[in-house]
Design an enzyme around this catalytic site. Sequence first.
Site, PDB file in Angstrom:
ATOM      1  N   HIS A  85      -7.237   5.966   4.505  1.00 53.64           N
ATOM      2  CA  HIS A  85      -7.935   6.438   5.694  1.00 53.64           C
ATOM      3  C   HIS A  85      -9.217   7.125   5.259  1.00 53.64           C
ATOM      4  O   HIS A  85      -9.250   7.773   4.217  1.00 53.64           O
ATOM      5  CB  HIS A  85      -7.052   7.436   6.462  1.00 53.64           C
ATOM      6  CG  HIS A  85      -7.483   7.604   7.879  1.00 53.64           C
ATOM      7  ND1 HIS A  85      -8.473   8.474   8.232  1.00 53.64           N
ATOM      8  CD2 HIS A  85      -7.089   6.977   9.005  1.00 53.64           C
ATOM      9  CE1 HIS A  85      -8.652   8.396   9.542  1.00 53.64           C
ATOM     10  NE2 HIS A  85      -7.837   7.492  10.034  1.00 53.64           N
ATOM     11  N   ASP A 117      -1.154   3.119  11.539  1.00 53.22           N
ATOM     12  CA  ASP A 117      -0.836   1.719  11.803  1.00 53.22           C
ATOM     13  C   ASP A 117       0.341   1.206  10.988  1.00 53.22           C
ATOM     14  O   ASP A 117       0.836   0.117  11.249  1.00 53.22           O
ATOM     15  CB  ASP A 117      -2.067   0.844  11.515  1.00 53.22           C
ATOM     16  CG  ASP A 117      -3.161   1.101  12.517  1.00 53.22           C
ATOM     17  OD1 ASP A 117      -2.835   1.183  13.712  1.00 53.22           O
ATOM     18  OD2 ASP A 117      -4.326   1.239  12.121  1.00 53.22           O
TER      19      ASP A 117
HETATM   20  N1  ACO Z   1      -5.210  -1.009  -0.240  1.00 53.62           N
HETATM   21  C1  ACO Z   1      -5.641  -1.010  -1.534  1.00 53.62           C
HETATM   22  N2  ACO Z   1      -6.649  -0.265  -1.993  1.00 53.62           N
HETATM   23  C2  ACO Z   1      -7.270   0.524  -1.097  1.00 53.62           C
HETATM   24  C3  ACO Z   1      -6.881   0.581   0.249  1.00 53.62           C
HETATM   25  C4  ACO Z   1      -5.814  -0.216   0.664  1.00 53.62           C
HETATM   26  N3  ACO Z   1      -5.390  -0.199   1.934  1.00 53.62           N
HETATM   27  N4  ACO Z   1      -7.671   1.459   0.916  1.00 53.62           N
HETATM   28  C5  ACO Z   1      -8.529   1.930   0.010  1.00 53.62           C
HETATM   29  N5  ACO Z   1      -8.283   1.363  -1.208  1.00 53.62           N
HETATM   30  C6  ACO Z   1      -8.975   1.662  -2.466  1.00 53.62           C
HETATM   31  C7  ACO Z   1     -10.342   0.989  -2.510  1.00 53.62           C
HETATM   32  O1  ACO Z   1     -10.269  -0.293  -3.120  1.00 53.62           O
HETATM   33  C8  ACO Z   1     -11.122   1.983  -3.337  1.00 53.62           C
HETATM   34  O2  ACO Z   1     -10.774   1.806  -4.697  1.00 53.62           O
HETATM   35  P1  ACO Z   1     -11.887   1.973  -5.871  1.00 53.62           P
HETATM   36  O3  ACO Z   1     -12.390   3.380  -5.740  1.00 53.62           O
HETATM   37  O4  ACO Z   1     -11.169   1.677  -7.127  1.00 53.62           O
HETATM   38  O5  ACO Z   1     -12.946   0.952  -5.548  1.00 53.62           O
HETATM   39  C9  ACO Z   1     -10.586   3.339  -2.915  1.00 53.62           C
HETATM   40  O6  ACO Z   1      -9.231   3.075  -2.479  1.00 53.62           O
HETATM   41  C10 ACO Z   1     -11.376   4.006  -1.779  1.00 53.62           C
HETATM   42  O7  ACO Z   1     -11.363   3.101  -0.682  1.00 53.62           O
HETATM   43  P2  ACO Z   1     -12.564   2.900   0.339  1.00 53.62           P
HETATM   44  O8  ACO Z   1     -12.526   1.493   0.838  1.00 53.62           O
HETATM   45  O9  ACO Z   1     -13.845   3.387  -0.295  1.00 53.62           O
HETATM   46  O10 ACO Z   1     -12.161   3.917   1.481  1.00 53.62           O
HETATM   47  P3  ACO Z   1     -12.818   3.971   2.922  1.00 53.62           P
HETATM   48  O11 ACO Z   1     -12.718   5.365   3.372  1.00 53.62           O
HETATM   49  O12 ACO Z   1     -14.155   3.324   2.939  1.00 53.62           O
HETATM   50  O13 ACO Z   1     -11.862   3.003   3.780  1.00 53.62           O
HETATM   51  C11 ACO Z   1     -10.094   2.229   5.114  1.00 53.62           C
HETATM   52  C12 ACO Z   1     -10.862   3.459   4.598  1.00 53.62           C
HETATM   53  C13 ACO Z   1     -11.077   1.202   5.732  1.00 53.62           C
HETATM   54  C14 ACO Z   1      -9.123   2.666   6.198  1.00 53.62           C
HETATM   55  C15 ACO Z   1      -9.342   1.564   3.925  1.00 53.62           C
HETATM   56  O14 ACO Z   1      -8.449   2.504   3.365  1.00 53.62           O
HETATM   57  C16 ACO Z   1      -8.601   0.301   4.334  1.00 53.62           C
HETATM   58  O15 ACO Z   1      -9.197  -0.782   4.331  1.00 53.62           O
HETATM   59  N6  ACO Z   1      -7.281   0.413   4.681  1.00 53.62           N
HETATM   60  C17 ACO Z   1      -6.523  -0.725   5.121  1.00 53.62           C
HETATM   61  C18 ACO Z   1      -6.829  -1.032   6.573  1.00 53.62           C
HETATM   62  C19 ACO Z   1      -6.201  -0.019   7.513  1.00 53.62           C
HETATM   63  O16 ACO Z   1      -5.029   0.311   7.402  1.00 53.62           O
HETATM   64  N7  ACO Z   1      -7.008   0.433   8.482  1.00 53.62           N
HETATM   65  C20 ACO Z   1      -6.541   1.379   9.524  1.00 53.62           C
HETATM   66  C21 ACO Z   1      -7.153   2.724   9.329  1.00 53.62           C
HETATM   67  S1  ACO Z   1      -6.506   3.855  10.531  1.00 53.62           S
HETATM   68  C22 ACO Z   1      -7.297   3.439  11.949  1.00 53.62           C
HETATM   69  O17 ACO Z   1      -8.383   2.935  11.987  1.00 53.62           O
HETATM   70  C23 ACO Z   1      -6.611   3.717  13.162  1.00 53.62           C
END
Ligand code: ACO
Length: 425
Positions: free
Chosen positions: A303, A360
């Site tokens: 998140h 979610d």
């Molecule tokens: N699975 C695997 N790795 C992940 C995930 C994930 N779900 N989420 C983040 N990471 C990793 C990234 O690859 C990144 O790794 P790195 O630093 O080695 O490159 C690190 O964690 C940071 O992730 P970001 O993408 O920079 O985090 P950001 O804050 O931009 O994204 C987000 C947040 C979009 C929610 C992301 O965690 C994601 O895609 N999650 C899965 C989708 C999801 O569940 N969305 C619902 C969110 S809640 C809502 O909207 C109601």
Amino acid sequence: MTDKATLGYDRETYEMPIVEGSYGERAVDIRSLRKDTGLITLDSGFMNTGATKSAITYINGEEGILLYRGYPIEQLAEASTFVETSYLLIYGELPTPAQIKEFSTLLTYHSMLHEDMRHFFDGFPSSAHPMAVLSSMVSALAAYYPDSIEPDTHNEHHIARVLSKVRTVAAFSFQKRQGRPVAYPRNELKYCANFLHMMFSHPAEPTYNPDPELVKALNVLLILHADHEQNCSTSTVRLVGSSRANLYAAISAGISALWGPLHGGANQAVIDMLQEIRDEGGDPKAFMEQVKNRERRLMGFGHRVYKNFDPRATILKKYADHLLQYLHIEDELFDIARELEQVALSDDYFIERKLYPNVDFYSGVLYRAMGIPTDMFTVLFTLGRIPGWIAHWKEMMEAPDLKIGRPRQIYEGPTSRDYVPIDQR
Ligand code: ACO
């Protein structure tokens, strides 16, 4: 601590005030930055940008705190109803008994759709994703209520109409996809019970009465989704609303933003992922290795704001446990979800990146238990988020410093080229 930040640039020094929130969170107020210095800020994804001051929702992502108008989400999920929480978010205070009665009456009064709108549903192909239908239908509502086109935040009919009719549109779209006649709302039913009735009643079972346990679970689900401050869809609603577009247009844009799999579409993506794991032999550990190798993404985890735990996920996991037991459902997808969570919580990859289940991750399991098909999950999220969107729209429209939202950019394209007519190229 000083109440000013200083920027040194081009041999000059500029001071900018520090703004402090109710819980001591601090921001540099850069509103005069461009005027004073000629500079703008660049912040892709708005990771560091406060778009507004707001008194609606407080999140402390490090400690897993979520408050609506100061009230902890745990207390509201336990004891409130979705309608009461909606009132709280929109009007700022818990309602008195007289106020909740009046609000509920308005919601009942506005629950029907114009009969002509019912025919719109026939025009969509049966394969249409319900979010496409929902955003189109909500946009179309403006055509039927021209008095709502001029934004009026003090007109409680406009507000109740949106909240109530989106529910009817959502349920009608589901019935049409099932190939069944729509079920009209029933005035004696409360908001969530009425929604379940409109979703699941059909001519062969005219006496369908929603199970109170399902009604409670739906109330909790909708409360947990009701607001989450300046997320992607809420910011969209604010941006569209800032042009003084009507509320239906703003909400319809919010629905489109919520649809994406990185936002509200994640609940559907979680179930798709769990089904894939099951179909591939049900080995969560092997799946997690693929996630770590960046071949797959663990949907429902991570998140932008919560970096410890998402309090909504904690509540939902408890409810999923309870409802599956109550309904005597054994769901292997829930078992896989629990295993994935166990692996993630003890694996350095996820610990270092502070990746925890978000709202979610378990909501899909609950929706499934309630008999809601996967592609309707994001519609349910939408229903929950409507009061939050209305509250933010109202707050923004009533703010004395309302300005149309209009970010700037750093242009990187070509410069000063001369046009060459097509026959000379
Ligand atoms: N699975 C695997 N790795 C992940 C995930 C994930 N779900 N989420 C983040 N990471 C990793 C990234 O690859 C990144 O790794 P790195 O630093 O080695 O490159 C690190 O964690 C940071 O992730 P970001 O993408 O920079 O985090 P950001 O804050 O931009 O994204 C987000 C947040 C979009 C929610 C992301 O965690 C994601 O895609 N999650 C899965 C989708 C999801 O569940 N969305 C619902 C969110 S809640 C809502 O909207 C109601």
